[in-house]
Write a protein that holds these residues in place. Sequence first.
Motif, PDB file in Angstrom:
ATOM      1  N   PHE A   1       0.808  -1.227   0.000  1.00  0.00           N
ATOM      2  CA  PHE A   1       0.000   0.000   0.000  1.00  0.00           C
ATOM      3  C   PHE A   1       0.838   1.273   0.000  1.00  0.00           C
ATOM      4  O   PHE A   1       0.287   2.374  -0.041  1.00  0.00           O
ATOM      5  CB  PHE A   1      -0.943  -0.004   1.210  1.00  0.00           C
ATOM      6  N   GLY A   2       2.159   1.121   0.052  1.00  0.00           N
ATOM      7  CA  GLY A   2       3.028   2.289  -0.003  1.00  0.00           C
ATOM      8  C   GLY A   2       2.903   3.197   1.202  1.00  0.00           C
ATOM      9  O   GLY A   2       2.970   4.422   1.081  1.00  0.00           O
ATOM     10  N   LYS A   3       2.722   2.608   2.379  1.00  0.00           N
ATOM     11  CA  LYS A   3       2.570   3.395   3.599  1.00  0.00           C
ATOM     12  C   LYS A   3       3.742   3.142   4.541  1.00  0.00           C
ATOM     13  O   LYS A   3       4.230   2.006   4.647  1.00  0.00           O
ATOM     14  CB  LYS A   3       1.250   3.045   4.293  1.00  0.00           C
ATOM     15  N   PRO A   4       4.214   4.187   5.236  1.00  0.00           N
ATOM     16  CA  PRO A   4       5.359   4.005   6.137  1.00  0.00           C
ATOM     17  C   PRO A   4       5.026   3.120   7.325  1.00  0.00           C
ATOM     18  O   PRO A   4       3.872   3.005   7.736  1.00  0.00           O
ATOM     19  CB  PRO A   4       5.681   5.437   6.585  1.00  0.00           C
ATOM     20  N   LEU A   5       6.078   2.510   7.876  1.00  0.00           N
ATOM     21  CA  LEU A   5       5.959   1.656   9.058  1.00  0.00           C
ATOM     22  C   LEU A   5       6.403   2.415  10.307  1.00  0.00           C
ATOM     23  O   LEU A   5       7.424   3.103  10.292  1.00  0.00           O
ATOM     24  CB  LEU A   5       6.844   0.417   8.912  1.00  0.00           C
ATOM     25  N   ILE A   6       5.639   2.277  11.383  1.00  0.00           N
ATOM     26  CA  ILE A   6       6.021   2.812  12.688  1.00  0.00           C
ATOM     27  C   ILE A   6       6.506   1.634  13.520  1.00  0.00           C
ATOM     28  O   ILE A   6       5.734   0.713  13.822  1.00  0.00           O
ATOM     29  CB  ILE A   6       4.834   3.498  13.388  1.00  0.00           C
ATOM     30  N   ILE A   7       7.781   1.645  13.891  1.00  0.00           N
ATOM     31  CA  ILE A   7       8.431   0.467  14.460  1.00  0.00           C
ATOM     32  C   ILE A   7       8.624   0.578  15.971  1.00  0.00           C
ATOM     33  O   ILE A   7       9.164   1.561  16.476  1.00  0.00           O
ATOM     34  CB  ILE A   7       9.817   0.248  13.813  1.00  0.00           C
ATOM     35  N   HIS A   8       8.190  -0.465  16.668  1.00  0.00           N
ATOM     36  CA  HIS A   8       8.480  -0.677  18.082  1.00  0.00           C
ATOM     37  C   HIS A   8       9.635  -1.669  18.145  1.00  0.00           C
ATOM     38  O   HIS A   8       9.521  -2.788  17.637  1.00  0.00           O
ATOM     39  CB  HIS A   8       7.232  -1.243  18.771  1.00  0.00           C
ATOM     40  N   CYS A   9      10.752  -1.264  18.742  1.00  0.00           N
ATOM     41  CA  CYS A   9      11.914  -2.154  18.800  1.00  0.00           C
ATOM     42  C   CYS A   9      12.535  -2.089  20.184  1.00  0.00           C
ATOM     43  O   CYS A   9      12.964  -1.020  20.630  1.00  0.00           O
ATOM     44  CB  CYS A   9      12.946  -1.754  17.741  1.00  0.00           C
ATOM     45  N   VAL A  10      12.578  -3.237  20.854  1.00  0.00           N
ATOM     46  CA  VAL A  10      13.225  -3.338  22.168  1.00  0.00           C
ATOM     47  C   VAL A  10      14.250  -4.463  22.112  1.00  0.00           C
ATOM     48  O   VAL A  10      13.894  -5.632  21.948  1.00  0.00           O
ATOM     49  CB  VAL A  10      12.198  -3.609  23.295  1.00  0.00           C
ATOM     50  N   ARG A  11      15.527  -4.080  22.144  1.00  0.00           N
ATOM     51  CA  ARG A  11      16.665  -5.011  22.120  1.00  0.00           C
ATOM     52  C   ARG A  11      16.618  -5.949  20.917  1.00  0.00           C
ATOM     53  O   ARG A  11      16.986  -7.122  21.010  1.00  0.00           O
ATOM     54  CB  ARG A  11      16.725  -5.811  23.435  1.00  0.00           C
ATOM     55  N   CYS A  12      16.196  -5.423  19.775  1.00  0.00           N
ATOM     56  CA  CYS A  12      16.092  -6.237  18.560  1.00  0.00           C
ATOM     57  C   CYS A  12      16.653  -5.501  17.338  1.00  0.00           C
ATOM     58  O   CYS A  12      16.187  -5.707  16.218  1.00  0.00           O
ATOM     59  CB  CYS A  12      14.635  -6.615  18.289  1.00  0.00           C
TER      60      CYS A  12
END
Length: 223
Positions: free
Chosen positions: A103-114
């Motif tokens: 869909f060409g939409k940006p990703l909002i990323i949750h990242c904890v120790r990864c």
Amino acid sequence: MPVPYIDIHTHDAVEQEDVFQLQSLFLQDFEQNPSLNYPVTAGIHPWHAHLFTPDEAREMLERNVGNPTIVGIGETGLDRSIHTSLAVQEEIFELHIDAAQKFGKPLIIHCVRCWQDVLRMKKGTTIPWILHGYTGNLQTTQQLLKKDFFFSIGSHLLDHRAKLRESVEIIPIENLFMETDDSSVDIKDIYREVALLNNMSPEDLKMHIFGNLKKIFGPIVRA
């Protein structure tokens, strides 16, 4: 209309005249009320990855992420601090990556120790990835910058954490956003601190961040 402050990620939107807030919703909650009249981001949080089979998650994404109200997908990602296995989280995260590409939409990323896992999964993608609530150290930031990540800085910066301050000093303004997430901090305080670390005025910073918003999300707010 003057250029607003941009709060790129908040769970508790409270209307302010000179602030544009991009509210983050859990996808299962959005599905219960899909007729919102303002832009949001939505996704399956890694804390909820265990609640859905891959087929259920895929179908929910397909039903919803094409909705023009959803301007970004997430928050989604990986978290080593929870009991859900990383394999389960990765499978759900991969579905979000595929949907974002489609869909060409940006990703909002949750990242904890990864960080290394997220770097690995980004290979071959073309849509923007925004790391929300970023707190990484200088070495991690340098690695992520080489892969064109965007960084959303939150209330942790106001705790004067040395490693985050060092990171903010090297992140190009073109890769930056600010957020309040679930805190009660005023977004303007975060802007002032970021502006200070970049030797610029908060007004100049506002202009840059507003430009970043238009570049990544399109004309979702007027100024």
